[in-house]
Write a protein that holds these residues in place. Structure first.
Motif, short mmCIF file in Angstrom:
data_model
loop_
_atom_site.label_atom_id
_atom_site.label_comp_id
_atom_site.label_asym_id
_atom_site.label_seq_id
_atom_site.Cartn_x
_atom_site.Cartn_y
_atom_site.Cartn_z
N GLY A 295 0.78 -1.13 -0.06
CA GLY A 295 0.04 -0.05 -0.27
C GLY A 295 0.73 1.19 0.08
O GLY A 295 0.54 2.15 -0.79
N VAL A 296 1.91 1.35 0.79
CA VAL A 296 2.80 2.43 0.87
C VAL A 296 3.42 2.74 -0.39
O VAL A 296 3.38 3.81 -0.98
N ALA A 297 3.86 1.35 -1.19
CA ALA A 297 4.59 1.54 -2.32
C ALA A 297 3.62 2.35 -3.46
O ALA A 297 3.84 3.00 -4.47
N THR A 298 2.34 1.71 -3.27
CA THR A 298 1.33 2.43 -4.34
C THR A 298 1.37 3.77 -4.26
O THR A 298 0.84 4.67 -4.91
N ILE A 299 1.19 4.31 -2.95
CA ILE A 299 0.94 5.70 -2.68
C ILE A 299 2.10 6.43 -3.26
O ILE A 299 2.23 7.31 -3.87
N ALA A 300 3.40 6.04 -3.00
CA ALA A 300 4.53 6.75 -3.58
C ALA A 300 4.60 6.75 -4.93
O ALA A 300 5.07 7.73 -5.67
N PHE A 301 4.35 5.62 -5.48
CA PHE A 301 4.26 5.57 -7.05
C PHE A 301 3.01 6.75 -7.56
O PHE A 301 3.64 7.40 -8.58
N GLY A 302 1.85 6.57 -6.85
CA GLY A 302 1.04 7.80 -7.27
C GLY A 302 1.44 9.20 -7.31
O GLY A 302 1.15 10.00 -8.20
N LEU A 303 2.48 9.47 -6.33
CA LEU A 303 3.05 10.82 -6.20
C LEU A 303 4.30 10.97 -6.85
O LEU A 303 4.46 12.12 -6.79
N TRP A 308 12.52 7.18 -12.60
CA TRP A 308 13.42 6.20 -12.02
C TRP A 308 12.91 5.87 -10.64
O TRP A 308 13.06 4.64 -10.27
N PHE A 309 12.42 6.90 -9.78
CA PHE A 309 11.70 6.58 -8.64
C PHE A 309 10.65 5.78 -8.61
O PHE A 309 10.47 4.83 -7.98
N SER A 310 9.95 5.91 -9.65
CA SER A 310 8.72 5.13 -10.03
C SER A 310 8.92 3.80 -10.32
O SER A 310 8.34 2.85 -9.72
N LEU A 311 10.23 3.42 -11.01
CA LEU A 311 10.64 2.23 -11.26
C LEU A 311 11.12 1.47 -10.06
O LEU A 311 10.80 0.38 -9.79
N LEU A 312 11.57 2.18 -9.30
CA LEU A 312 12.09 1.66 -7.75
C LEU A 312 10.84 1.15 -6.90
O LEU A 312 10.81 -0.05 -6.37
N VAL A 313 9.86 2.01 -6.75
CA VAL A 313 9.00 1.95 -5.91
C VAL A 313 8.00 0.76 -6.49
O VAL A 313 7.26 0.06 -5.76
N LEU A 314 7.91 0.58 -7.77
CA LEU A 314 7.03 -0.48 -8.60
C LEU A 314 7.87 -1.95 -8.23
O LEU A 314 7.24 -2.60 -8.03
N ALA A 315 9.08 -1.81 -8.17
CA ALA A 315 9.83 -3.21 -8.00
C ALA A 315 9.40 -3.46 -6.47
O ALA A 315 9.61 -4.70 -6.24
N ILE A 316 9.47 -2.20 -5.50
CA ILE A 316 9.21 -2.93 -4.15
C ILE A 316 7.93 -3.42 -3.87
O ILE A 316 7.69 -4.40 -3.33
N LEU A 317 6.75 -2.73 -4.73
CA LEU A 317 5.66 -2.97 -4.77
C LEU A 317 5.71 -4.64 -5.10
O LEU A 317 4.88 -5.53 -4.38
N GLY A 318 6.22 -5.10 -6.23
CA GLY A 318 6.30 -6.31 -6.56
C GLY A 318 6.86 -7.44 -5.64
O GLY A 318 6.14 -8.44 -5.44
N ALA A 319 7.95 -6.89 -5.05
CA ALA A 319 8.37 -7.67 -3.99
C ALA A 319 7.75 -7.89 -2.92
O ALA A 319 7.51 -8.92 -2.43
N ALA A 320 7.07 -6.63 -2.43
CA ALA A 320 6.14 -7.39 -1.29
C ALA A 320 4.87 -7.94 -1.53
O ALA A 320 4.34 -8.63 -0.64
N ASP A 321 4.53 -7.82 -2.81
CA ASP A 321 3.38 -8.62 -3.39
C ASP A 321 3.54 -10.27 -3.31
O ASP A 321 2.89 -10.87 -2.95
N MET A 322 4.95 -10.47 -3.68
CA MET A 322 5.32 -11.73 -3.70
C MET A 322 5.53 -12.48 -2.32
O MET A 322 5.25 -13.67 -2.14
N ILE A 323 6.03 -11.58 -1.26
CA ILE A 323 6.07 -12.18 0.05
C ILE A 323 4.71 -12.58 0.67
O ILE A 323 4.61 -13.60 0.88
N SER A 324 3.65 -11.66 0.44
CA SER A 324 2.32 -12.02 0.69
C SER A 324 1.96 -13.26 -0.10
O SER A 324 1.15 -14.05 0.63
#
Length: 413
Positions: A295-303, A308-324
């Motif tokens: 959820g936090v990564a989603t907010i960060a991407f939206g803002l 390059w920062f968008s790519l980073l937070v999307l990668a974090i978003l994908g990693a977090a989703d994989m853990i879940s």
């Protein structure tokens, strides 16, 4: 190489065949999806037809949800999966023949998309229910992560490969896709036949609804599945990536491709990590934290206004989703009796499909109402609110220590 890796490779050769079959099937589907979409757009030039293709592919999962789970629990799962992979190969072969004769039509693509979706609807619960029989319980979380890595690898590589091959002609995509499905079918049939009997219950409304009743009776399982449904439903922003690429991040099609690949890259790296270092303690807490990070990564991407920062937070978003996903997938399978795994997987698959499909619709609708950036930010906030609410509603799930503990609470919510 970790101890888990050595055990998987040294003592569980069937798992390697299973993993390779998953790579082939996932790659074939990704290539076929890209080719069908591009082919349809070439034929009609109508963007709406692309949406209809996706809906037609999803429809069988809804229509046959109860039957797909029962088939997975009643018949030899490896044969069910192999038959579905053979069916998808026939879809690709039909497109090969149609393309070579120039007779592929809009209506033909819709029919083949429905058949493709039907095969996948029966394949998914049987595949998920098959995995626990290939590895011991102690290695199952690592096996789930390794299996997920197959899907993420295909998600990163196969669409680009399919698009590249389509430039030489549709036959260059459809023919290799058919071959991939045939290889997957052969690998699946090479798996050892299970000795223990599956359910002998005859098809009936009572047996078909057993998966739903079981999920409702296991509060922790119900909480895990419904958490994913609502978190992805609210937090999904992939449908709006073209808008971000063009109007906000001011990049072109190449940038859109990188944005689409970023979550899969993060998920793949995390899948490799979890395959080597499985999560064995505090699984409930870690699952909820990962959904919160999503959820936090989603907010960060939206803002974000930086590509390059968008790519980073999307990668974090994908990693977090994989853990879940790995925790939830392993937990649900381990807590479900083998004779019920197919029906429970079918219900779980419908929840996942619905969250993805409806999540794209929700993103588009809120973007239409409030604007693109507010829609994504609100979705991320909604995910955080859902996470907090589910911690209160399902405290035993949040406090769960291990994946394979006996459930401490079995009353229906």
């Amino acid at each position: 190489m970790s101890t888990h890796d050595k055990l998987l490779l040294r003592h569980h050769h069937p798992f390697i065949a299973f993993w390779l079959a998953r790579v082939c099937t996932a790659s074939g589907f990704q290539m076929l999806t890209v080719a069908i979409g591009w082919h349809m757009y070439q034929l009609t030039g109508n963007v709406l037809d692309l949406g209809w293709v996706g809906l037609v592919e999803f429809l069988p999962r809804l229509l046959f949800m109860l039957h797909t789970g029962h088939v997975a629990d009643r018949y030899d799962r490896r044969k069910v999966v192999a038959l579905c992979q053979g069916g998808q190969a026939l879809v690709a072969i039909a497109l090969v023949l149609g393309s070579s004769s120039g007779e592929v039509t809009r209506e033909m693509i819709f029919v083949l998309a429905f058949l493709l979706g039907t095969a996948r609807a029966f394949e998914m619960p049987a595949t998920q229910a098959l995995l626990p029989s290939l590895v011991p319980t102690a290695l199952f979380p690592a096996a789930v992560a390794a299996s997920a890595s197959a899907m993420q690898t295909a998600t990163i590589v196969a669409p680009a490969l399919g698009g590249f091959l389509f430039a030489f002609g549709s036959l260059w995509v459809y023919a290799p896709t058919a071959l991939l499905y045939v290889v997957a079918c052969a690998l699946m049939l090479s798996l050892p036949r299970r000795q223990e009997p599956l359910t002998q219950e005859r098809p009936s409304l009572h047996s078909l609804l057993a998966g739903i009743r079981f999920i409702r009776s296991r509060r922790d399982i119900f909480g895990a599945i419904s958490l994913d449904l609502f978190a992805v439903l609210l937090g999904g922003a992939t449908a709006l990536l073209p808008v971000f690429a063009k109007d906000i991040l001011l990049t072109g099609p190449w940038g859109l491709g990188l944005l689409r690949s970023a979550p899969a890259v993060g998920a793949l790296l995390m899948a490799f990590w979890l395959a080597r270092f499985p999560i064995e303690r505090q699984v409930g807490r870690i699952m909820f934290i990962s959904v919160g990070v999503f959820g936090v990564a989603t907010i960060a991407f939206g803002l974000s206004t930086s590509f390059w920062f968008s790519l980073l937070v999307l990668a974090i978003l994908g990693a977090a989703d994989m853990i879940s996903m790995v925790i939830r997938g392993a937990f649900v399978q381990l807590e479900t009796p083998d004779a019920m795994r197919g029906r429970v997987s079918a219900v779980n698959g419908l929840f996942i499909g619905a969250s993805n499909q409806l999540g794209e619709f929700e993103s588009g609708l809120t973007a239409h109402w409030f604007g693109t950036v507010p829609a994504v930010v609100l979705g991320g906030v909604g995910t955080l609110l859902i996470t907090g609410a589910w911690i209160k509603l399902f405290p035993t799930l949040a406090k769960r220590e291990r994946l394979h503990e006996p459930p401490t609470q079995v009353n229906a919510p």
